[in-house]
Design an enzyme around this catalytic site. Structure first.
Site, PDB file in Angstrom:
ATOM      1  N   HIS A  26      42.111 -11.008 -19.255  1.00  0.00           N
ATOM      2  CA  HIS A  26      41.752 -10.746 -20.649  1.00  0.00           C
ATOM      3  C   HIS A  26      42.586  -9.608 -21.192  1.00  0.00           C
ATOM      4  O   HIS A  26      43.127  -8.787 -20.438  1.00  0.00           O
ATOM      5  CB  HIS A  26      40.243 -10.456 -20.794  1.00  0.00           C
ATOM      6  CG  HIS A  26      39.838  -9.101 -20.294  1.00  0.00           C
ATOM      7  ND1 HIS A  26      39.925  -7.963 -21.056  1.00  0.00           N
ATOM      8  CD2 HIS A  26      39.330  -8.705 -19.093  1.00  0.00           C
ATOM      9  CE1 HIS A  26      39.482  -6.919 -20.356  1.00  0.00           C
ATOM     10  NE2 HIS A  26      39.126  -7.349 -19.156  1.00  0.00           N
ATOM     11  N   CYS A  27      42.775  -9.614 -22.523  1.00  0.00           N
ATOM     12  CA  CYS A  27      43.467  -8.486 -23.150  1.00  0.00           C
ATOM     13  C   CYS A  27      42.433  -7.748 -23.998  1.00  0.00           C
ATOM     14  O   CYS A  27      41.248  -7.795 -23.673  1.00  0.00           O
ATOM     15  CB  CYS A  27      44.659  -8.977 -23.971  1.00  0.00           C
ATOM     16  SG  CYS A  27      44.188 -10.168 -25.217  1.00  0.00           S
ATOM     17  N   ALA A  28      42.824  -7.110 -25.089  1.00  0.00           N
ATOM     18  CA  ALA A  28      41.888  -6.274 -25.850  1.00  0.00           C
ATOM     19  C   ALA A  28      40.755  -7.077 -26.484  1.00  0.00           C
ATOM     20  O   ALA A  28      39.620  -6.610 -26.564  1.00  0.00           O
ATOM     21  CB  ALA A  28      42.640  -5.512 -26.925  1.00  0.00           C
TER      22      ALA A  28
END
Ligand SMILES: OC[C@H]1O[C@H](O[C@H]2O[C@H](CO)[C@@H](O)[C@H](O)[C@H]2O)[C@H](O)[C@@H](O)[C@@H]1O
Length: 481
Positions: A26-28
């Site tokens: 996952h990213c932000a």
């Protein structure tokens, strides 16, 4: 805290279950999946999950927008799916599974060249500037022929230009060892053995009357250099890296410091000069013969289409240096060359594809550090910063430039556009064109500017020839805030 258990279970089901997930991270704000079968994901149902704000697919990854609470969602998803997260690099590697052979080859090229871009950009501007100093013939000659100061500047700048372009194999073999996690100094040494001053410079091979050689009594090996050549350097670099990795597995630790570098480097240098050398030399000769026959035959127009399309890939290999010898032969035979105008048009086409990227990605300051100088350098006759920094990375501008250049080459050869000599292979190129070909050259220039520009925009909008893997960020020169 929101309970994501049900939403995570639903997402797992609609995405095709754990078995359909190659990688998840996952990213932000987003969950990023690499799916074995992207068509198994039920996008409609996923978008109906309360926690999901939307989905899209980019760079080979199926991305599900969750928002700022994505770390909690991710933890819940990891629990219900039993899938551990992977690093960004692992996710990238998994995304490569969704690429075809050509896309993978382009991605490898882009990865190897990304660390070299700052030097290539400087080199492109320097060579472009030198093209202006020594290549444009004003009424009383070139700038260099009229000024000792500019002659000095031109000569001095070649010190840097040569280091960047002729010694490019050193950068390539180093970059491969860096990418493969093997010993970087061995990559540098290997690169130097490909361009050492002991060897006949690659640019001198086509016109050489004699090739120097190492004499071993029973056999000889030609002493040929690989200045500016990409393919021999890449092959040698990978041989070195894989050999070192293999040796590290088998050689006992206590002697590895002596044995591994020795047994990796020496055989690789031998292979480079015995196998890769003759291969590169033979390919270069074939290309020369085919180009000369094509340009002097009845189907010149068709050949113009092929040459215009394929010249920029030829520049990537570094084999384009043979074109100078053909130009000189054509000038001697026919009082002008119909090859060189296509070279100038191809360089312009690469520049116009970058121009479209600058327009499409306007505001992306990080990319503009590379794209703007790359476009300028193309229009002054040097395309490597554009190709390695932008066009190959995104693929579609490269395809657009090849198509535009192919059409321009077809028109140029159909109307027998001739140049007096080799000149600045970019926008100032028109100054070297014979007077009665000038109008048609301007038409070809318009094609080489407009077609790649428009096609790049269309390809991006329609997502054609867009790479599936993650696109490497352009390296930037860090500035202090
Ligand atoms: O590798 C550097 C560049 O080599 C070619 O351009 C140079 O040679 C051309 C003549 O063959 C000349 O017209 C041009 O002004 C020179 O920069 C090649 O065409 C370029 O794509 C390449 O960047």
């Amino acid at each position: 805290m929101v309970d994501f258990n049900k939403d995570a279970k639903d997402l797992l089901e609609y995405i095709g279950g754990s078995d359909n997930i190659s990688a998840v991270s996952h990213c932000a704000t987003r969950m990023r999946f690499v799916l074995k079968d992207p068509t198994a994901a039920n996008v409609k149902k996923i978008e109906d999950i309360p926690a999901v704000k939307g989905t899209f697919t980019q760079a080979g990854q199926f991305q599900v927008i969750i928002g700022n609470e994505v770390p909690q969602f991710y933890n819940e998803f990891a629990k219900v799916s039993g899938k551990e997260g992977v690093s960004k690099d692992e996710a990238k590697a998994a995304a490569k599974q969704n690429q075809n052979v050509v896309q993978r080859a382009m991605a490898v090229l882009a990865e190897i060249f990304t660390p070299l871009i700052p030097a290539i950009v400087v080199g492109g501007l320097i060579l472009g500037f030198r093209n202006v100093l020594e290549g444009i013939n004003f009424a009383n000659g070139t700038i260099v022929s009229n000024s000792q100061f500019w002659t000095g500047v031109n000569d001095f700048l070649w010190l840097i230009g040569e280091a960047i372009f002729h010694f490019l194999p050193v950068g390539i073999t180093w970059s491969i060892t860096k990418k493969m996690g093997t010993t970087q100094i061995l990559g540098i040494v290997l690169g130097i053995t490909l361009v050492s001053p002991q060897l006949l410079n690659a640019y001198g091979v086509a016109g050489a009357t004699e090739i120097p050689f190492w004499d071993f009594g029973a056999f000889t090996i030609n002493k040929i250099g690989y200045q500016a050549q990409v393919i021999p350097a890449m092959l040698a670099g990978f041989v070195l890296a894989y050999l070192e990795i293999w040796l590290r597995k088998w050689v006992p630790q206590y002697i590895s410091m002596i044995v591994v570098p020795l047994l990796a480097l020496v055989p690789t240098v031998i292979i480079a000069h015995t196998v890769l050398g003759p291969i590169g030399w033979t390919i270069g000769q074939w290309v020369s013969e085919v180009v000369y026959a094509g340009l002097t035959g009845d189907f010149r127009w068709l050949f113009g289409l092929f040459f215009g399309t394929l010249y920029s890939p030829l520049v990537i290999t570094g084999l384009h240096h043979m074109s100078n010898a053909i130009d000189l032969q054509l000038i001697a035979d026919f009082g002008g060359t119909n090859l060189w105008p296509m070279i100038a048009l191809s360089n312009i086409a690469q520049g116009s594809a970058v121009l479209a990227i600058i327009f499409l990605h306007r505001g992306n300051e990080k990319e503009e550090q590379v794209s703007i100088p790359a476009a300028i350098s193309c229009y002054l006759g040097v395309t490597e910063p554009a190709m390695f920094g932008i066009n190959i990375k995104y693929i579609y501008p490269f395809v657009a430039a090849m198509i535009g250049s192919g059409i321009a080459g077809l028109v140029a050869t159909t109307f027998n556009v001739m140049a007096n000599s080799i000149g600045v292979g970019g926008i100032p190129g028109f100054l070297s064109i014979q007077t009665d070909s000038m109008a048609m050259f301007f038409v070809c220039m318009a094609i080489a500017i407009v077609v790649p520009f428009l096609l790049t925009i269309v390809f991006e909008k329609k997502q054609l020839f867009v790479p599936k893997g993650e696109v490497e960020d352009a390296p930037v020169i860090q500035t202090q805030k």
